[in-house]
Write a protein that holds these residues in place. Structure first.
Motif, PDB file in Angstrom:
ATOM      1  N   PHE A   1      -4.068   6.611   1.303  1.00 65.61           N
ATOM      2  CA  PHE A   1      -3.541   5.301   0.943  1.00 65.61           C
ATOM      3  C   PHE A   1      -4.180   4.795  -0.351  1.00 65.61           C
ATOM      4  CE2 PHE A   1      -3.408   5.734   5.505  1.00 65.61           C
ATOM      5  CZ  PHE A   1      -2.184   5.208   5.869  1.00 65.61           C
ATOM      6  N   ARG A   2      -3.366   4.127  -1.146  1.00 67.07           N
ATOM      7  CA  ARG A   2      -3.894   3.448  -2.340  1.00 67.07           C
ATOM      8  C   ARG A   2      -2.972   2.282  -2.675  1.00 67.07           C
ATOM      9  NH1 ARG A   2      -5.084   7.230  -6.697  1.00 67.07           N
ATOM     10  NH2 ARG A   2      -5.271   5.415  -7.999  1.00 67.07           N
TER      11      ARG A   2
ATOM     12  N   VAL B   1       1.814   8.844  -8.605  1.00 69.09           N
ATOM     13  CA  VAL B   1       1.571   9.425  -7.281  1.00 69.09           C
ATOM     14  C   VAL B   1       0.385   8.740  -6.603  1.00 69.09           C
ATOM     15  CG1 VAL B   1       2.489  11.679  -7.974  1.00 69.09           C
ATOM     16  CG2 VAL B   1       0.029  11.249  -8.124  1.00 69.09           C
ATOM     17  N   VAL B   2       0.280   8.960  -5.308  1.00 69.14           N
ATOM     18  CA  VAL B   2      -0.896   8.517  -4.546  1.00 69.14           C
ATOM     19  C   VAL B   2      -2.018   9.517  -4.763  1.00 69.14           C
ATOM     20  CG1 VAL B   2      -1.820   8.105  -2.227  1.00 69.14           C
ATOM     21  CG2 VAL B   2       0.473   7.292  -2.828  1.00 69.14           C
TER      22      VAL B   2
ATOM     23  N   MET C   1       0.862  -1.177   0.000  1.00 68.03           N
ATOM     24  CA  MET C   1       0.000   0.000   0.000  1.00 68.03           C
ATOM     25  C   MET C   1       0.903   1.232   0.000  1.00 68.03           C
ATOM     26  SD  MET C   1      -3.343   0.894   0.256  1.00 68.03           S
ATOM     27  CE  MET C   1      -4.137  -0.587   0.795  1.00 68.03           C
ATOM     28  N   TYR C   2       0.644   2.148  -0.922  1.00 70.39           N
ATOM     29  CA  TYR C   2       1.360   3.419  -0.995  1.00 70.39           C
ATOM     30  C   TYR C   2       0.619   4.454  -0.143  1.00 70.39           C
ATOM     31  CZ  TYR C   2       3.740   1.470  -5.059  1.00 70.39           C
ATOM     32  OH  TYR C   2       4.482   0.693  -5.903  1.00 70.39           O
ATOM     33  N   ALA C   3       1.359   5.431   0.344  1.00 68.60           N
ATOM     34  CA  ALA C   3       0.723   6.487   1.134  1.00 68.60           C
ATOM     35  C   ALA C   3       1.490   7.792   0.994  1.00 68.60           C
ATOM     36  CB  ALA C   3       0.658   6.094   2.606  1.00 68.60           C
ATOM     37  N   VAL C   4       0.764   8.889   1.082  1.00 68.34           N
ATOM     38  CA  VAL C   4       1.344  10.217   1.260  1.00 68.34           C
ATOM     39  C   VAL C   4       0.589  10.881   2.399  1.00 68.34           C
ATOM     40  CG1 VAL C   4       2.098  10.507  -1.122  1.00 68.34           C
ATOM     41  CG2 VAL C   4      -0.117  11.373  -0.424  1.00 68.34           C
TER      42      VAL C   4
ATOM     43  N   GLU D   1      -2.184   1.008  -5.648  1.00 67.16           N
ATOM     44  CA  GLU D   1      -1.367   1.238  -6.844  1.00 67.16           C
ATOM     45  C   GLU D   1      -1.266   2.739  -7.092  1.00 67.16           C
ATOM     46  OE1 GLU D   1       0.137  -1.216  -8.407  1.00 67.16           O
ATOM     47  OE2 GLU D   1      -0.871  -2.757  -7.194  1.00 67.16           O
ATOM     48  N   LEU D   2      -0.168   3.168  -7.678  1.00 69.89           N
ATOM     49  CA  LEU D   2       0.009   4.580  -7.998  1.00 69.89           C
ATOM     50  C   LEU D   2      -0.819   4.958  -9.221  1.00 69.89           C
ATOM     51  CD1 LEU D   2       3.874   4.885  -7.536  1.00 69.89           C
ATOM     52  CD2 LEU D   2       2.066   5.495  -5.911  1.00 69.89           C
TER      53      LEU D   2
END
Length: 143
Positions: A39-40, A48-49, A1-4, A42-43
């Motif tokens: 959170f997502r 980017v998120v 999970m990606y996050a910014v 996939e980019l």
């Protein structure tokens, strides 16, 4: 999970009802550092998120009406203790709305989850976190 994550702060006044709160039943001030994580899995195609600039602007827009205000006087909090947890949920709801309406830019519809953390001090914080795909009725405040 990606996050910014984006961050801002607010300075507020409020009081609490109930013996649980002891001296905090009296009007007092607080400064909260507010973090919102997106959170997502996939980019986006841009890699980017979410657009960080738009996310930060949305957060400033949510916090602006609360900053330097006595929360006891605001209609959206009438009859409620504006605990750190309640404020987390308020900010979450507004940021989730921004994501759902596209205010965070292209790709915000792919966000899976948001977490809002309010730091009361260097030793205490609270947060609210939920999936954006959750049924809104299951996330209602309890009266």
């Amino acid at each position: 999970m990606y996050a910014v994550e984006v961050r801002d702060h607010i300075m507020i006044a409020h009081s609490f009802r109930g013996e649980l709160f002891g001296p905090a039943q009296a009007l007092h001030g607080a400064t909260f550092v507010v973090d919102v994580a997106f959170f997502r899995p996939e980019l986006t195609v841009e890699g980017v998120v979410v657009d960080i600039g738009r996310a930060h602007e949305a957060l400033k827009g949510v916090l602006g009406p609360l900053n330097y205000r006595n929360l006891d006087e605001l209609p959206q909090f009438a009859g409620r203790n504006t605990t750190t947890e309640v404020l987390c949920r308020h900010v979450f709801d507004k940021m989730a709305e921004a994501a759902r309406t596209g205010a965070l830019g292209a790709g915000s519809d792919g966000l899976a989850r948001i977490r809002v953390t309010l730091h009361e001090s260097h030793v205490a914080r609270a947060w609210f976190e939920a999936d954006l795909s959750a049924d809104a009725s299951s996330l209602q405040f309890l009266s």
